[in-house]
Design an enzyme around this catalytic site. Sequence first.
Site, PDB file in Angstrom:
ATOM      1  N   HIS B  59       0.825  -1.218   0.000  1.00 24.47           N
ATOM      2  CA  HIS B  59       0.000   0.000   0.000  1.00 24.47           C
ATOM      3  C   HIS B  59       0.853   1.259   0.000  1.00 24.47           C
ATOM      4  O   HIS B  59       1.855   1.320   0.721  1.00 24.47           O
ATOM      5  CB  HIS B  59      -0.899   0.032   1.243  1.00 24.47           C
ATOM      6  N   ILE B 116      -5.961   1.898   6.528  1.00 17.68           N
ATOM      7  CA  ILE B 116      -7.358   2.121   6.894  1.00 17.68           C
ATOM      8  C   ILE B 116      -8.194   1.934   5.639  1.00 17.68           C
ATOM      9  O   ILE B 116      -7.762   2.298   4.535  1.00 17.68           O
ATOM     10  CB  ILE B 116      -7.545   3.532   7.500  1.00 17.68           C
ATOM     11  N   ALA B 118     -10.359   3.379   3.527  1.00 12.14           N
ATOM     12  CA  ALA B 118     -10.654   4.819   3.423  1.00 12.14           C
ATOM     13  C   ALA B 118     -12.008   5.104   2.789  1.00 12.14           C
ATOM     14  O   ALA B 118     -12.517   6.223   2.881  1.00 12.14           O
ATOM     15  CB  ALA B 118      -9.554   5.498   2.619  1.00 12.14           C
TER      16      ALA B 118
END
Lengths: 169, 169
Positions: B59, B116, B118
């Site tokens: 990521h 996270i 998102a």
Amino acid sequence: MSLVFSKNDFISCCGSTKFAEEMVADGPFATYDEAVVAAKNIWFNRVDVNGWLEAFAAHPQIGQNLSSSAHNSSTSAQWSKGEQSTALATATDSSLQELYEWNSRYKQKFGFVFLICASGRSTPEILSELKRRFSNRPIVEFENAAEEQMKITELRLHKLFSNVTQAQS
Amino acid sequence: MSLVFSKNDFISCCGSTKFAEEMVADGPFATYDEAVVAAKNIWFNRVDVNGWLEAFAAHPQIGQNLSSSAHNSSTSAQWSKGEQSTALATATDSSLQELYEWNSRYKQKFGFVFLICASGRSTPEILSELKRRFSNRPIVEFENAAEEQMKITELRLHKLFSNVTQAQS
């Protein structure tokens, strides 16, 4: 009076560089108990998961240095051998072979060696614990290994402090 | 009828090689729901902690591809951008700067990027969640990141299945 230990002393207790550096930064410690409180805080709250893996990687496979003629003279290797004296006394060729095979399966599944505070444990006990823990999820076993590492670290910190006290008396 | 996806399709959903290989081995899946059941089982029970770290490393830092002119055309990068569309719409220069700084602090403490899911979250919400989670112990945050990765994986599996269904209709 406080006892001053080096980064290498702490690396012998737990193979995470961050752990050893933070122990030096937090020290010196007046007593063994003070050192243990600091060690637990550093290990569980400040060392990240990569540091845990680094510490796990510093251990031989359990049983490995019992059956081989390896002459690793590092403090950590010598202590590891001492911690496995009960295992040595209760090992047979076939139980060592079984331990070797289960260690390989364990490492294949979890990506790090099977860690157990071996002190006072027989080879059959260790083998049974390995088989029981093998069915755990990877993250559960990762935390179990960290708990066992902390027990080993405590034993070794105790040796550090004992050695100095003996040398001084 | 079952949909056959490749290892690369699954890598776009979750960057762990083991995850992608096991998804191929467990498939093909008749429905999205079936794929999600398999994905959860593989991610939480079979992928080891090194595989989790491998997936996290795939990521970009959150916000990074909002502010930069990066033209990463991989499926994963494109999806990542889409998932952050709400964040983009609510970002200011100063909030992106703050996000950047907290991301760095997070990575420094935990050893992997702040993860996270998102989708639907504004930049202030993401920032507040990052600050809250920053105080966690490393092992707690490691598990939080794995849960968020699973949510992202579910969203992306859904896209995989939707794309094929659209292409067929």
